[in-house]
Design a protein around this motif. Structure first.
Motif, PDB file in Angstrom:
ATOM      1  N   TRP A  10       0.820  -1.206   0.000  1.00 25.39           N
ATOM      2  CA  TRP A  10       0.000   0.000   0.000  1.00 25.39           C
ATOM      3  C   TRP A  10       0.855   1.258   0.000  1.00 25.39           C
ATOM      4  O   TRP A  10       1.916   1.323   0.617  1.00 25.39           O
ATOM      5  CB  TRP A  10      -0.907   0.001   1.224  1.00 25.39           C
ATOM      6  N   SER A  11       0.361   2.271  -0.704  1.00 21.01           N
ATOM      7  CA  SER A  11       0.979   3.592  -0.743  1.00 21.01           C
ATOM      8  C   SER A  11      -0.134   4.625  -0.862  1.00 21.01           C
ATOM      9  O   SER A  11      -1.194   4.317  -1.445  1.00 21.01           O
ATOM     10  CB  SER A  11       1.934   3.709  -1.931  1.00 21.01           C
ATOM     11  N   PRO A  12       0.056   5.842  -0.329  1.00 22.87           N
ATOM     12  CA  PRO A  12      -0.976   6.875  -0.474  1.00 22.87           C
ATOM     13  C   PRO A  12      -1.312   7.177  -1.927  1.00 22.87           C
ATOM     14  O   PRO A  12      -2.413   7.647  -2.229  1.00 22.87           O
ATOM     15  CB  PRO A  12      -0.355   8.098   0.215  1.00 22.87           C
ATOM     16  N   LEU A  13      -0.395   6.889  -2.842  1.00 26.45           N
ATOM     17  CA  LEU A  13      -0.621   7.171  -4.254  1.00 26.45           C
ATOM     18  C   LEU A  13      -1.569   6.179  -4.908  1.00 26.45           C
ATOM     19  O   LEU A  13      -2.003   6.395  -6.050  1.00 26.45           O
ATOM     20  CB  LEU A  13       0.719   7.167  -5.003  1.00 26.45           C
ATOM     21  N   ASP A  14      -1.893   5.089  -4.208  1.00 30.67           N
ATOM     22  CA  ASP A  14      -2.766   4.068  -4.790  1.00 30.67           C
ATOM     23  C   ASP A  14      -4.224   4.513  -4.845  1.00 30.67           C
ATOM     24  O   ASP A  14      -5.038   3.887  -5.533  1.00 30.67           O
ATOM     25  CB  ASP A  14      -2.658   2.758  -3.997  1.00 30.67           C
ATOM     26  N   GLY A  15      -4.573   5.551  -4.098  1.00 28.48           N
ATOM     27  CA  GLY A  15      -5.925   6.063  -4.148  1.00 28.48           C
ATOM     28  C   GLY A  15      -6.941   5.292  -3.331  1.00 28.48           C
ATOM     29  O   GLY A  15      -8.147   5.503  -3.486  1.00 28.48           O
ATOM     30  N   ILE A  16      -6.496   4.413  -2.460  1.00 28.62           N
ATOM     31  CA  ILE A  16      -7.404   3.674  -1.591  1.00 28.62           C
ATOM     32  C   ILE A  16      -7.020   3.949  -0.141  1.00 28.62           C
ATOM     33  O   ILE A  16      -5.853   4.179   0.160  1.00 28.62           O
ATOM     34  CB  ILE A  16      -7.373   2.147  -1.863  1.00 28.62           C
ATOM     35  N   PRO A  17      -7.986   3.966   0.788  1.00 30.19           N
ATOM     36  CA  PRO A  17      -7.661   4.217   2.198  1.00 30.19           C
ATOM     37  C   PRO A  17      -6.846   3.070   2.789  1.00 30.19           C
ATOM     38  O   PRO A  17      -6.878   1.944   2.277  1.00 30.19           O
ATOM     39  CB  PRO A  17      -9.038   4.339   2.857  1.00 30.19           C
ATOM     40  N   TRP A  18      -6.166   3.375   3.886  1.00 31.41           N
ATOM     41  CA  TRP A  18      -5.277   2.382   4.476  1.00 31.41           C
ATOM     42  C   TRP A  18      -6.004   1.132   4.945  1.00 31.41           C
ATOM     43  O   TRP A  18      -5.441   0.032   4.910  1.00 31.41           O
ATOM     44  CB  TRP A  18      -4.509   3.000   5.644  1.00 31.41           C
ATOM     45  N   TYR A  19      -7.270   1.284   5.365  1.00 36.23           N
ATOM     46  CA  TYR A  19      -7.987   0.114   5.880  1.00 36.23           C
ATOM     47  C   TYR A  19      -8.416  -0.854   4.760  1.00 36.23           C
ATOM     48  O   TYR A  19      -8.885  -1.946   5.033  1.00 36.23           O
ATOM     49  CB  TYR A  19      -9.200   0.539   6.710  1.00 36.23           C
ATOM     50  N   GLN A  20      -8.231  -0.436   3.507  1.00 31.94           N
ATOM     51  CA  GLN A  20      -8.473  -1.339   2.380  1.00 31.94           C
ATOM     52  C   GLN A  20      -7.171  -1.826   1.753  1.00 31.94           C
ATOM     53  O   GLN A  20      -7.157  -2.304   0.627  1.00 31.94           O
ATOM     54  CB  GLN A  20      -9.327  -0.639   1.322  1.00 31.94           C
ATOM     55  N   ALA A  21      -6.095  -1.697   2.509  1.00 31.84           N
ATOM     56  CA  ALA A  21      -4.791  -2.103   1.986  1.00 31.84           C
ATOM     57  C   ALA A  21      -4.707  -3.599   1.727  1.00 31.84           C
ATOM     58  O   ALA A  21      -3.821  -4.056   1.014  1.00 31.84           O
ATOM     59  CB  ALA A  21      -3.689  -1.686   2.964  1.00 31.84           C
ATOM     60  N   TYR A  22      -5.645  -4.366   2.292  1.00 34.77           N
ATOM     61  CA  TYR A  22      -5.639  -5.818   2.063  1.00 34.77           C
ATOM     62  C   TYR A  22      -5.805  -6.156   0.579  1.00 34.77           C
ATOM     63  O   TYR A  22      -5.470  -7.262   0.135  1.00 34.77           O
ATOM     64  CB  TYR A  22      -6.751  -6.484   2.871  1.00 34.77           C
ATOM     65  N   GLU A  23      -6.328  -5.200  -0.218  1.00 40.21           N
ATOM     66  CA  GLU A  23      -6.458  -5.439  -1.651  1.00 40.21           C
ATOM     67  C   GLU A  23      -5.099  -5.552  -2.333  1.00 40.21           C
ATOM     68  O   GLU A  23      -4.996  -6.059  -3.447  1.00 40.21           O
ATOM     69  CB  GLU A  23      -7.267  -4.303  -2.290  1.00 40.21           C
ATOM     70  N   LEU A  24      -4.067  -5.027  -1.662  1.00 42.48           N
ATOM     71  CA  LEU A  24      -2.691  -5.083  -2.190  1.00 42.48           C
ATOM     72  C   LEU A  24      -1.823  -6.009  -1.344  1.00 42.48           C
ATOM     73  O   LEU A  24      -0.635  -5.775  -1.168  1.00 42.48           O
ATOM     74  CB  LEU A  24      -2.095  -3.673  -2.209  1.00 42.48           C
ATOM     75  N   TRP A  25      -2.413  -7.068  -0.840  1.00 42.33           N
ATOM     76  CA  TRP A  25      -1.732  -8.006   0.057  1.00 42.33           C
ATOM     77  C   TRP A  25      -0.582  -8.707  -0.659  1.00 42.33           C
ATOM     78  O   TRP A  25      -0.742  -9.260  -1.753  1.00 42.33           O
ATOM     79  CB  TRP A  25      -2.734  -9.027   0.571  1.00 42.33           C
ATOM     80  N   ILE A  26       0.608  -8.672  -0.029  1.00 41.34           N
ATOM     81  CA  ILE A  26       1.779  -9.358  -0.604  1.00 41.34           C
ATOM     82  C   ILE A  26       2.462 -10.258   0.412  1.00 41.34           C
ATOM     83  O   ILE A  26       3.536 -10.812   0.136  1.00 41.34           O
ATOM     84  CB  ILE A  26       2.787  -8.354  -1.183  1.00 41.34           C
TER      85      ILE A  26
END
Length: 315
Positions: free
Chosen positions: A59-75
């Motif tokens: 996750w990064s602020p530039l992704d345009g999604i809030p931090w609580y939805q960072a699971y969409e970028l799970w690695i």
């Protein structure tokens, strides 16, 4: 006929009443302090849990999604794998350890020497005492700017060297990769030696005077008294002072960044400056969370070892 107006309770009944009353007070105290305890627990745990969560994503602020939805970028643990193979991270860690290995011993021995001088009364002690503590009161960013000016090619340091050398000296302290780290280390030693001095002086003053007087009467020299009476009783204070400075050296930032910005190149890039650059310039926040968590674990281990040594010293 005698009229009994009071009854005498058995001793065991009185004890039971006291125990019951104590339990009720503890229960009431628990419920009254529960909101504050939950608030403190939340303040302490939430940032750590959030950091662990973000470190497992890209996750990064530039992704345009809030931090609580960072699971969409799970690695998963990929950030930690990258961290283990990041030469710049290990270089910054190694540089931080070099700074710590130089600054902490120098600050300790300078602080100990000053504490030995100031443990006795002498004329002008209060004025000198206040003067020595001044660097510790200076804002780190201001101290960094002061030493930035001192170590310029045409600054006071080169002027002093020119005076003793009898010829112009124009050393580029902050532009030379081999000298820039030395200049920043000098600034850290200047600013935080007074803290070490203050802690060690407090420990030295707390040593019982009667034991030292007895040693004097028995003919013990100052050196013998210092190593057999004073130092052993300062063991706890010494561990605390060194642990504080070791932990703080891991977080050194202001002086170094103001003086060199981590340069030239990465010659003075400590772990704090590296984290700042990755956070603010590259905006790789998931990776930064992994770095910060690794540093937190490292400092926790250092603190645990210091506490273990502290307990051993107190036994």
């Amino acid at each position: 006929m005698t009229d009994m107006t009071t009854d005498t309770l058995p001793d065991d009944a009185g004890d039971e009443t006291a125990l019951h009353g104590g339990a009720e007070e503890r229960k009431l105290g628990f419920w009254l302090t529960l909101p504050a305890q939950l608030l403190v627990l939340f303040i302490a745990l939430f940032p750590i849990l959030m950091q662990v969560y973000i470190s497992l994503t890209d996750w990064s602020p530039l992704d345009g999604i809030p931090w609580y939805q960072a699971y969409e970028l799970w690695i998963g643990l990929l950030n930690y794998v990258d961290l283990a193979n990041d030469p710049r991270f290990w270089s910054a860690m190694w540089r931080t350890c070099i700074v710590m290995a130089i600054c902490v011993p120098v600050q300790f021995f300078l602080g100990l020497g000053l504490a030995i001088l100031f443990v006795d009364d002498f004329r002008g002690k209060r004025v000198l005492y206040s003067t020595i503590l001044v660097p510790m009161m200076v804002v780190p960013a201001v101290a960094g700017y002061m030493f930035f000016m001192l170590f310029q090619s045409g600054g006071p340091v080169n002027d002093i060297l020119s005076f003793f050398a009898g010829r112009p000296v124009t050393i580029a302290w902050l532009s030379d990769p081999d000298l820039a780290l030395f200049a920043t280390i000098v600034s850290d030693i200047w600013q935080w030696t007074p803290l070490m001095f203050l802690i060690l002086l407090a420990g030295m003053v707390s040593v019982p005077q009667d034991q030292q007087m007895a040693a004097v009467l028995l003919g013990a020299s100052w050196t013998r008294r210092f190593f057999t009476i004073v130092l052993p009783r300062m063991k706890t204070i010494i561990i605390i002072a060194i642990a504080i400075r070791v932990i703080e050296n891991f977080k050194v930032f202001d002086n170094f960044y103001i003086m060199t910005g981590g340069g030239p190149g990465v010659a003075t890039e400590t772990i704090s400056i590296y984290i700042y650059k990755v956070t603010q310039q590259e905006l790789i926040w998931g990776y930064v969370a992994a770095i910060a968590l690794a540093i937190l674990i490292t400092l926790s281990v250092v603190s645990a070892l210091a506490i273990k040594k502290l307990r051993g010293a107190q036994q």
